[in-house]
Every structure is written in C-alpha cells, then in structure tokens.
Design a protein around this motif. Structure first.
Motif, PDB file in Angstrom:
ATOM      1  N   ILE A 165       8.297  11.563  -2.228  1.00  0.00           N
ATOM      2  CA  ILE A 165       7.571  10.309  -2.485  1.00  0.00           C
ATOM      3  C   ILE A 165       7.661   9.396  -1.271  1.00  0.00           C
ATOM      4  O   ILE A 165       6.667   8.781  -0.859  1.00  0.00           O
ATOM      5  N   TRP A 166       8.858   9.287  -0.681  1.00  0.00           N
ATOM      6  CA  TRP A 166       9.039   8.447   0.517  1.00  0.00           C
ATOM      7  C   TRP A 166       8.140   8.921   1.658  1.00  0.00           C
ATOM      8  O   TRP A 166       7.453   8.124   2.300  1.00  0.00           O
ATOM      9  N   SER A 167       8.132  10.229   1.886  1.00  0.00           N
ATOM     10  CA  SER A 167       7.326  10.789   2.963  1.00  0.00           C
ATOM     11  C   SER A 167       5.840  10.538   2.731  1.00  0.00           C
ATOM     12  O   SER A 167       5.094  10.219   3.660  1.00  0.00           O
ATOM     13  N   ARG A 168       5.408  10.678   1.490  1.00  0.00           N
ATOM     14  CA  ARG A 168       3.995  10.444   1.156  1.00  0.00           C
ATOM     15  C   ARG A 168       3.601   8.999   1.449  1.00  0.00           C
ATOM     16  O   ARG A 168       2.523   8.736   1.995  1.00  0.00           O
ATOM     17  N   GLU A 169       4.467   8.046   1.095  1.00  0.00           N
ATOM     18  CA  GLU A 169       4.166   6.633   1.336  1.00  0.00           C
ATOM     19  C   GLU A 169       4.098   6.322   2.822  1.00  0.00           C
ATOM     20  O   GLU A 169       3.202   5.613   3.282  1.00  0.00           O
ATOM     21  N   ASN A 181       5.366 -10.206   9.904  1.00  0.00           N
ATOM     22  CA  ASN A 181       4.897  -8.827  10.082  1.00  0.00           C
ATOM     23  C   ASN A 181       5.575  -7.863   9.116  1.00  0.00           C
ATOM     24  O   ASN A 181       5.162  -6.714   8.998  1.00  0.00           O
ATOM     25  N   ILE A 182       6.618  -8.333   8.445  1.00  0.00           N
ATOM     26  CA  ILE A 182       7.263  -7.542   7.390  1.00  0.00           C
ATOM     27  C   ILE A 182       6.633  -7.835   6.031  1.00  0.00           C
ATOM     28  O   ILE A 182       6.435  -6.929   5.216  1.00  0.00           O
ATOM     29  N   LEU A 183       6.295  -9.094   5.790  1.00  0.00           N
ATOM     30  CA  LEU A 183       5.796  -9.500   4.482  1.00  0.00           C
ATOM     31  C   LEU A 183       4.516  -8.765   4.101  1.00  0.00           C
ATOM     32  O   LEU A 183       4.405  -8.232   2.979  1.00  0.00           O
ATOM     33  N   TYR A 184       3.557  -8.734   5.012  1.00  0.00           N
ATOM     34  CA  TYR A 184       2.261  -8.134   4.670  1.00  0.00           C
ATOM     35  C   TYR A 184       2.374  -6.651   4.312  1.00  0.00           C
ATOM     36  O   TYR A 184       1.923  -6.239   3.236  1.00  0.00           O
ATOM     37  N   PRO A 185       2.956  -5.815   5.169  1.00  0.00           N
ATOM     38  CA  PRO A 185       3.041  -4.394   4.784  1.00  0.00           C
ATOM     39  C   PRO A 185       3.957  -4.148   3.595  1.00  0.00           C
ATOM     40  O   PRO A 185       3.736  -3.203   2.827  1.00  0.00           O
ATOM     41  N   SER A 186       4.991  -4.972   3.428  1.00  0.00           N
ATOM     42  CA  SER A 186       5.888  -4.795   2.279  1.00  0.00           C
ATOM     43  C   SER A 186       5.120  -4.920   0.975  1.00  0.00           C
ATOM     44  O   SER A 186       5.162  -4.037   0.111  1.00  0.00           O
ATOM     45  N   ILE A 187       4.414  -6.029   0.820  1.00  0.00           N
ATOM     46  CA  ILE A 187       3.712  -6.277  -0.437  1.00  0.00           C
ATOM     47  C   ILE A 187       2.475  -5.389  -0.550  1.00  0.00           C
ATOM     48  O   ILE A 187       2.185  -4.833  -1.616  1.00  0.00           O
ATOM     49  N   GLY A 214       9.827   3.871   0.934  1.00  0.00           N
ATOM     50  CA  GLY A 214       8.696   4.149   1.807  1.00  0.00           C
ATOM     51  C   GLY A 214       8.051   2.869   2.307  1.00  0.00           C
ATOM     52  O   GLY A 214       7.796   2.706   3.510  1.00  0.00           O
ATOM     53  N   GLY A 215       7.795   1.940   1.393  1.00  0.00           N
ATOM     54  CA  GLY A 215       7.212   0.657   1.791  1.00  0.00           C
ATOM     55  C   GLY A 215       8.131  -0.134   2.698  1.00  0.00           C
ATOM     56  O   GLY A 215       7.693  -0.752   3.676  1.00  0.00           O
ATOM     57  N   ALA A 216       9.436  -0.124   2.392  1.00  0.00           N
ATOM     58  CA  ALA A 216      10.398  -0.859   3.216  1.00  0.00           C
ATOM     59  C   ALA A 216      10.521  -0.248   4.605  1.00  0.00           C
ATOM     60  O   ALA A 216      10.692  -0.977   5.602  1.00  0.00           O
ATOM     61  N   THR A 217      10.422   1.067   4.698  1.00  0.00           N
ATOM     62  CA  THR A 217      10.490   1.726   6.006  1.00  0.00           C
ATOM     63  C   THR A 217       9.320   1.314   6.885  1.00  0.00           C
ATOM     64  O   THR A 217       9.492   0.948   8.068  1.00  0.00           O
ATOM     65  N   VAL A 218       8.109   1.361   6.321  1.00  0.00           N
ATOM     66  CA  VAL A 218       6.920   0.980   7.082  1.00  0.00           C
ATOM     67  C   VAL A 218       6.997  -0.490   7.496  1.00  0.00           C
ATOM     68  O   VAL A 218       6.685  -0.855   8.637  1.00  0.00           O
ATOM     69  N   ALA A 219       7.423  -1.359   6.588  1.00  0.00           N
ATOM     70  CA  ALA A 219       7.507  -2.787   6.883  1.00  0.00           C
ATOM     71  C   ALA A 219       8.543  -3.072   7.974  1.00  0.00           C
ATOM     72  O   ALA A 219       8.310  -3.898   8.868  1.00  0.00           O
ATOM     73  N   THR A 220       9.687  -2.392   7.907  1.00  0.00           N
ATOM     74  CA  THR A 220      10.709  -2.593   8.936  1.00  0.00           C
ATOM     75  C   THR A 220      10.214  -2.134  10.296  1.00  0.00           C
ATOM     76  O   THR A 220      10.462  -2.791  11.318  1.00  0.00           O
ATOM     77  N   LEU A 221       9.491  -1.013  10.333  1.00  0.00           N
ATOM     78  CA  LEU A 221       8.930  -0.532  11.602  1.00  0.00           C
ATOM     79  C   LEU A 221       7.903  -1.516  12.157  1.00  0.00           C
ATOM     80  O   LEU A 221       7.876  -1.773  13.372  1.00  0.00           O
ATOM     81  N   LEU A 224      12.934  -4.560   1.706  1.00  0.00           N
ATOM     82  CA  LEU A 224      13.219  -4.068   0.360  1.00  0.00           C
ATOM     83  C   LEU A 224      12.849  -5.108  -0.699  1.00  0.00           C
ATOM     84  O   LEU A 224      12.246  -4.775  -1.731  1.00  0.00           O
ATOM     85  N   ALA A 225      13.197  -6.364  -0.437  1.00  0.00           N
ATOM     86  CA  ALA A 225      12.940  -7.418  -1.419  1.00  0.00           C
ATOM     87  C   ALA A 225      11.446  -7.567  -1.686  1.00  0.00           C
ATOM     88  O   ALA A 225      11.007  -7.610  -2.848  1.00  0.00           O
ATOM     89  N   PHE A 226      10.644  -7.615  -0.635  1.00  0.00           N
ATOM     90  CA  PHE A 226       9.231  -7.906  -0.845  1.00  0.00           C
ATOM     91  C   PHE A 226       8.414  -6.654  -1.147  1.00  0.00           C
ATOM     92  O   PHE A 226       7.323  -6.764  -1.717  1.00  0.00           O
ATOM     93  N   THR A 227       8.920  -5.477  -0.815  1.00  0.00           N
ATOM     94  CA  THR A 227       8.294  -4.263  -1.344  1.00  0.00           C
ATOM     95  C   THR A 227       8.496  -4.211  -2.851  1.00  0.00           C
ATOM     96  O   THR A 227       7.583  -3.841  -3.603  1.00  0.00           O
TER      97      THR A 227
END
Length: 274
Positions: free
Chosen positions: A20-24, A84-90, A125-132, A165-168
């Motif tokens: 699931i993480w990889s797919r996201e 730049n974290i908020l938008y991709p997280s949510i 998955g969402g938190a990883t993308v947002a952190t990057l 993590l919080a905003f994802t």
C-alpha cells in the motif's frame, strides 16, 4: 494451518503495508501536477513574498522592542517548508475517494489484507511524499543565506515527518467523511490556508511583549487564534532548528506537535475503521 499462518503473521502484515505504501508513493511521483507544485510553490513564496516584503520587515512599520537577527526571507523559509508539506499531506488522501469510487477497496477488503495495514500504508505513503516535497525547499537554503549543517538535519527531518503524519491523517479523516473529489478539494483548501496564515508563518508576534501587550498591537482575536493554532508551534519548532529563533519554549513546541500527531492519527484511524 500453513495457509492460515501465511496470512496472519508479521511478515504478511509488513508485506501488505509495504504494498500500500509503495502504491501511494508511486502514484504521487507519477503525477506531474504534484511535482510542478512542489517546485513552483516554494519559489513563489521565497522569491515573491520574501523579496517583496523584506524592506517592510527590515525597517518596520512600527518600532520593535527586540533585535531582528534575520531577514524576512530567512524568517518565512521554515514556514515555506511546512507549506510544501501541508498540500501533499492532505491532498494525498484524495486517493481514498478514488479507491472507494473505482472499486479498489472492495477488492482489498474482500482479501485477507488487514484494514489497519491499508490505513497505515496510506498514512506512511502520504507522509513520505510530503516529507520529500518539504525537503525540496531545503535545497533553496543557500539562496536565502541559511546554512543547514548535518547536525541540524535530524531535528529538521523529525519535525517535517511529524507534521507530514499529522496532516496526512487529517486528510484521511476528511476523505473518510466525503464522497466527491470536488468536495474534498474545497474543504481541504478551506482548511490549509487559514491554518497556515494563522500560524505566525508570514508575520511574527513580538516575543518581547506579553500577551496583553500583543493584544494592544494586534487584534485580540488574532493573537488568540495564532496561539490556539497547533501549526504555530510546529513552524516555531522548525524555525528554531533552521534559524535558531523561537517565539515559544521548546518543550511547549514539542508537546503540541506530538499531541497533534498522535491525536490526528488516532482519530483518523478510528474513522477509517468505521
């Protein structure tokens, strides 16, 4: 017995979580719109806002009672990282609506995949993308005269991951309640912008003033909202790591960020299981 254990052990759970993480992550990386936003958003804020408002911040429209040891671009730089974290997280949680509408969930939940693995896979998955994407902003640090040393990175990345993590989790909570892409987009934007602007992101509250004095300089409702906003303390914590400036105590910043992350993840998980 062997077939049963193959779908109930820790190895199977981690395999489902990884899938699931990889797919996201792959789906987010392949979306060109997200990549364009990840690069254009920080450039817009740092260059236009930073350069345009620096003269007013340096001279001041009022006399400040403390020495400003940084430029305006340096002040807003940590806030741009968080933006730049908020938008991709949510926005990553929109995949929840997509999967629900196009039948992916029916297939997953008809299989032995644990529901918690689906939730945490999407969350991570969402938190990883947002952190990057937040990390991309750090590449602009030399252009705003911010020196980020290797010793600073664990603290910076730790704060970025907690915010992600919080905003994802907040995004997953919203997506669990909504059924349309349009409704999710409107609701998420209505949440992101007020949270961001009311987080002491683009203007500082003078730390040398008491709360009562701040309310004489700023409207009382504005001071109250800024101090009640948990994102204020996340940006303040990150600002302390990056430019060594804080408006609040470190213990308060850390406590609020941890409480925000744990609460958001717990509430989102309970809603997802429903």
């Amino acid at each position: 017995m062997t077939a049963y254990s193959a779908t109930t052990g820790a190895g199977y759970y981690l395999s489902c979580l990884y899938a699931i993480w990889s797919r996201e992550v792959k789906r987010s990386v392949r979306e060109s719109g997200q990549l364009v936003g990840a690069f254009s958003r920080p450039l817009l804020w740092v260059i236009i806002f930073g350069v345009g408002l620096t003269p007013y911040f340096r001279t001041g429209l009022r006399e400040t009672t403390f020495v400003v040891p940084f430029t305006y671009m340096q002040y807003i730089f940590p806030a741009v990282v968080v933006l730049n974290i908020l938008y991709p997280s949510i926005q990553s949680a929109v995949s929840l609506i997509y999967d629900r509408q196009f039948g992916f969930f029916r297939e997953v939940f008809a299989s032995p995949v644990p529901r918690s693995a689906v939730f945490f896979g999407k969350l991570l998955g969402g938190a990883t993308v947002a952190t990057l994407q937040g990390g991309l902003v750090l590449l602009l640090a030399p252009y705003v005269d911010v020196a980020i040393t290797p010793a600073m990175l664990p603290g910076i990345l730790g704060v970025m991951l907690l915010v992600s993590l919080a905003f994802t989790a907040v995004g997953l909570l919203i997506a669990s309640r909504l059924k349309s892409f349009e409704g999710f987009g409107v609701f998420s934007n209505a949440l992101i912008l007020p949270l961001y602007f009311l987080a002491s992101s683009v203007f500082p509250l003078d730390p040398s003033l008491s709360v009562q004095q701040q309310q004489q300089v700023f409207p009382a409702w504005l001071v109250l909202l800024v101090r009640a906003n948990p994102l204020t303390y996340a940006i303040d914590l990150l600002r302390g790591f990056i430019i060594n400036y804080r408006e609040h105590a470190v213990a308060l910043d850390v406590g609020v960020v941890l409480a925000l992350t744990l609460t958001a993840c717990t509430v989102a998980y309970r809603e997802f299981r429903r």
